[in-house]
Design an enzyme around this catalytic site. Structure first.
Site, PDB file in Angstrom:
ATOM      1  N   CYS A 278       0.832  -1.217   0.000  1.00  0.00           N
ATOM      2  CA  CYS A 278       0.000   0.000   0.000  1.00  0.00           C
ATOM      3  C   CYS A 278       0.863   1.263   0.000  1.00  0.00           C
ATOM      4  CB  CYS A 278      -0.865   0.044   1.241  1.00  0.00           C
ATOM      5  SG  CYS A 278      -1.803  -1.443   1.520  1.00  0.00           S
TER       6      CYS A 278
ATOM      7  N   ARG B  78       4.569   0.596  -6.400  1.00  0.00           N
ATOM      8  CA  ARG B  78       4.628  -0.313  -5.253  1.00  0.00           C
ATOM      9  C   ARG B  78       3.660  -1.481  -5.402  1.00  0.00           C
ATOM     10  NH1 ARG B  78       6.762   2.108  -0.496  1.00  0.00           N
ATOM     11  NH2 ARG B  78       5.428   0.783   0.749  1.00  0.00           N
TER      12      ARG B  78
ATOM     13  N   TRP C 203      -3.065  -2.554  -1.514  1.00  0.00           N
ATOM     14  CA  TRP C 203      -2.655  -3.887  -1.970  1.00  0.00           C
ATOM     15  C   TRP C 203      -3.324  -4.839  -0.988  1.00  0.00           C
ATOM     16  CZ3 TRP C 203       0.266  -8.170  -0.392  1.00  0.00           C
ATOM     17  CH2 TRP C 203       0.803  -8.957  -1.415  1.00  0.00           C
TER      18      TRP C 203
ATOM     19  N   ASN D 223      -1.388   1.332   6.148  1.00  0.00           N
ATOM     20  CA  ASN D 223      -0.502   0.431   5.432  1.00  0.00           C
ATOM     21  C   ASN D 223      -0.014  -0.580   6.455  1.00  0.00           C
ATOM     22  OD1 ASN D 223       1.408  -0.694   3.822  1.00  0.00           O
ATOM     23  ND2 ASN D 223       2.680   1.135   3.599  1.00  0.00           N
ATOM     24  N   GLY D 224      -0.104  -1.876   6.157  1.00  0.00           N
ATOM     25  CA  GLY D 224       0.380  -2.882   7.104  1.00  0.00           C
ATOM     26  C   GLY D 224      -0.721  -3.856   7.482  1.00  0.00           C
TER      27      GLY D 224
ATOM     28  N   GLU E 182      19.669 -14.927 -10.173  1.00  0.00           N
ATOM     29  CA  GLU E 182      19.116 -13.601 -10.454  1.00  0.00           C
ATOM     30  C   GLU E 182      18.517 -13.560 -11.866  1.00  0.00           C
ATOM     31  OE1 GLU E 182      18.181 -11.339  -8.724  1.00  0.00           O
ATOM     32  OE2 GLU E 182      18.126  -9.504  -9.911  1.00  0.00           O
TER      33      GLU E 182
ATOM     34  N   LYS F 255      14.583 -12.704 -12.773  1.00  0.00           N
ATOM     35  CA  LYS F 255      14.216 -11.609 -13.677  1.00  0.00           C
ATOM     36  C   LYS F 255      13.241 -12.131 -14.731  1.00  0.00           C
ATOM     37  CE  LYS F 255      15.036  -8.903 -11.771  1.00  0.00           C
ATOM     38  NZ  LYS F 255      15.618  -8.708 -10.497  1.00  0.00           N
TER      39      LYS F 255
ATOM     40  N   GLU G  18       9.612 -13.227 -12.895  1.00  0.00           N
ATOM     41  CA  GLU G  18       8.774 -12.195 -12.271  1.00  0.00           C
ATOM     42  C   GLU G  18       8.206 -11.215 -13.293  1.00  0.00           C
ATOM     43  OE1 GLU G  18      10.840  -9.743  -9.400  1.00  0.00           O
ATOM     44  OE2 GLU G  18      12.615  -9.626 -10.641  1.00  0.00           O
TER      45      GLU G  18
ATOM     46  N   HIS H 282      20.621 -34.809 -10.559  1.00  0.00           N
ATOM     47  CA  HIS H 282      20.027 -35.401  -9.354  1.00  0.00           C
ATOM     48  C   HIS H 282      18.515 -35.247  -9.334  1.00  0.00           C
ATOM     49  CE1 HIS H 282      23.968 -36.299  -7.804  1.00  0.00           C
ATOM     50  NE2 HIS H 282      24.340 -35.096  -8.254  1.00  0.00           N
TER      51      HIS H 282
ATOM     52  N   LYS I   5       6.641  -3.594  -4.748  1.00  0.00           N
ATOM     53  CA  LYS I   5       8.039  -3.194  -4.724  1.00  0.00           C
ATOM     54  C   LYS I   5       8.678  -3.456  -3.372  1.00  0.00           C
ATOM     55  CE  LYS I   5      11.821  -1.302  -6.139  1.00  0.00           C
ATOM     56  NZ  LYS I   5      12.698  -2.236  -6.871  1.00  0.00           N
TER      57      LYS I   5
END
Ligand code: F6R
Length: 622
Positions: free
Chosen positions: A2, A27, A76, A112-113, A495, A499, A502, A518, A617
């Site tokens: 948020c 965000r 969010w 927010n939270g 990484e 990329k 996502e 394996h 974000k």
């Protein structure tokens, strides 16, 4: 997660709030809303689901809402589905519908939270005659403040204080009280909140980019503190309601750095900003040909005394830790352990004596990383934060802080912050190795001169982006991509794979090349793309053998290696070359084509790469 904005001053508030919310779109959110006070009148609440655009259209860019004081929010969803009813702001008044319009209400707020004990608090409020229109924990907090405000006939600061000691969880709150026109109250616990003041105007935001167009003079409100904003002034209070004074800080980021500046997406702009981000971070750490960790407080004695390093982080920052593990151990001979912050925080930890725990975080607000930092501090472990956002919670709570200089990172997928974090970790490794007597002056100077070549080499890689763009378009429909490598190349693969998945939603995995046999090799078949990362010459042949095994099972091979290793083309159908540097620093170069690949696959698939689905974000809740 948020976003929160607030404004009180002499200008019309709504357009300023909408502009601020626009700067926080990155965000991640699913609905948005604002509440505006026009003098003594009740607050007018407008909310909408989906993109901010619909709130902008609903309010004619804020023009339909008169008033010079207001709060805004992008949500969010955590408690309750994304809907207009659950969107913030929330009101304390009992109402039907979605809590929009001018609701008869003492308190209006955004949050927010997560409030963990909201159900228990809701039951208490139901018993006292409160009715609820939404499924959110925010409505509960707003009503609880209203309850104390009326029951004890106290002012906003005391009512908020009474509420803070009853709620469990993390939050940043911005509130307006009907009896206090032109005022905004804010409080926080483990969620970011900053306040900016200029002549006659006061601003509030959960993140710096929302303020950059208006002011650089900001206050970082502390946990469990309350701020009272009036036009052009702010007062801070502690949990006892006593006024406390805070120092303001000057933000050095410029507003342009949080704009797209002609690029199609923030992500590609930030990929292109990497030479600068790397150079700026190097410049901040290398003074007159020596690494200076003076500002961090990590002097020679401290570095020499470290018995082991433990790196904790999330996502890409954890990948930096994975790369740093190879480099730190190799250069310093000191053992390194890398852990996911979300795992570290909940398991029994047996810290080593004189261990240095390093938290890597772009935002400095990631909930799990912050919890890991606090746990380490409780265990008496010395902590170092490698952080990009100045004044963030992790930066303020760690014993030592090493700032990266990536500037504001807006795209959800990190690129330039990752690259700056690598630089910070290289410098830490080189200086520790030197202080321990593991490298001499000549080697030290060689490492620094190699580091200084990285920005220019990244520029060269970016000049060849068309080849990767072409390849990405060709493989944009790939069902699976496997990134394989050994040692540092495995860390780079992690990484690269993140990329891709996502941004482009293509399934991808990173594997230590030797581990494929394996189990995972059973997934390799026709049309699977396998990318071999081959920057470490001593491991080149081993990884090529693993790539060839994949080819024999139908995989299409791409190789990523350094100029000169042209025999990669004997096995791979498509090869990308990057310039050479010292093997320890190869992640800084090899990651760039992988960032471009993820980006261009996402673009070829027509996706909004700056705002990938379900992602935020800065992950300020667990
Ligand atoms: C991936 C990405 C995330 C972050 C992670 C940690 O592109 O950006 O995986 O790296 O959420 O965030 P910070 O560094 O802010 O703690």
């Amino acid at each position: 997660m948020c976003g929160i904005v607030g404004y009180t001053g002499t200008n019309q508030a709504a357009p300023i709030l909408l502009d601020g919310l626009g700067k926080l779109e990155y965000r991640g959110y699913d609905s948005a809303g604002i509440a505006i006070r026009n003098g003594e009148e009740l607050a007018e609440v407008v909310k909408s689901t989906g993109k901010l655009r619909s709130l902008i259209e609903k309010t004619d860019s804020g023009r339909t809402l008169a008033g010079t004081c207001g709060i805004g929010h992008t949500r969010w969803a955590t408690h309750g589905e994304p809907s207009q009813t659950n969107a913030h702001p929330h009101v304390s008044g009992n109402c039907s519908g979605s809590g929009s319009g001018q609701v008869e209400s003492e308190v209006v707020g955004v949050h927010n939270g997560i409030i963990e004990n909201y159900l228990e608090l809701k039951e208490k409020l139901l018993r006292h005659g409160y009715q609820f229109y939404s499924d959110t924990d925010t409505e509960v907090v707003v009503k609880l403040i209203d309850y104390y405000y009326k029951k004890y006939k106290i002012g906003p600061v005391d009512a908020i204080n009474r509420t803070l000691v009853r709620v469990r969880g993390t939050y940043a709150l911005a509130l307006m009280f009907r009896d206090y026109p032109g005022e905004i109250y804010a409080a926080r616990k483990d969620a970011p909140m900053i306040i900016g003041i200029t002549n006659g105007e006061s601003y509030l935001a959960s993140d710096v980019p929302a303020l950059l167009n208006y002011t650089r003079n900001v206050y970082y409100i502390d946990n469990m503190q309350i701020a009272r904003l009036l036009p052009g002034e702010v007062h801070f209070f502690d949990l006892n309601g006593d006024e406390v004074s805070l120092e303001s800080t000057e933000i050095t980021w410029d507003a342009k750095s949080a704009e797209k500046n002609g690029f199609e997406h923030f992500m590609i702009k930030e990929i292109y900003e990497q030479p600068d981000a790397v150079r700026d971070t190097l410049t901040s750490l290398i003074v007159d040909g020596r690494i200076s960790l003076k500002d961090t407080g990590l002097d020679e004695d401290v570095l020499k005394s470290v018995s082991s390093f433990r790196i904790v982080a999330c996502g890409s920052a954890w990948h930096v830790g994975m790369a740093a593990q190879y480099i730190l151990e190799d250069m310093t001979g000191v053992p390194v352990r890398v852990e996911l912050a979300s795992e570290y925080r909940y398991r029994k930890i047996l810290p080593q004596e004189r261990e240095l725990l390093i938290v890597i975080s772009q935002s400095g607000e990631t909930a799990d990383s912050l919890a890991a930092l606090r746990k380490a501090k409780d265990l008496g472990v010395r902590t170092l934060a490698v952080v990009n956002v100045v004044g963030s919670t992790i930066a303020r709570e760690a014993d030592h802080v090493l700032y990266t200089h990536a500037g504001p990172e807006i795209a959800v997928a990190t690129t330039k912050a990752y690259s700056s974090q690598l630089i910070a970790m290289y410098c830490l490794a080189i200086q520790t190795a030197y202080d321990l007597g593991r490298i001499d002056d000549e080697k030290y100077a060689y490492y620094l001169s190699e580091l200084n070549t990285i920005p220019e080499k990244i520029v060269r890689i970016l000049e060849e982006k068309e080849r990767i763009q072409w390849f990405a378009a060709k493989y944009s429909n790939a069902r699976d991509i496997f990134y394989i490598g050994r040692g540092l190349d495995y860390a780079i693969s992690l990484e690269g794979s993140l990329k891709a998945k996502e941004i482009s939603y293509v399934h991808s995995e990173a594997y230590a090349a030797g581990e494929l046999k394996h189990g995972t090799i059973s997934l390799i078949e026709e049309n699977v793309l396998v990318i071999g990362v081959l920057t470490q010459d001593d491991l080149f042949e081993k990884t090529v053998s693993n790539m060839v095994e994949c080819k024999a099972r139908g995989a299409y091979l791409m190789a990523l290696t350094t100029y000169g290793n042209y025999n990669a083309e004997d096995s791979a159908s498509f090869t990308v070359y990057v310039p050479k540097t010292d093997p320890h620093f190869m992640a800084s170069l090899a990651v760039v084509p992988l960032q471009l690949l993820g980006y261009y696959i996402g673009v070829a698939r027509g996706l909004d790469v700056d705002k990938p689905r379900n992602l935020a974000k800065s992950v300020t809740v667990e």
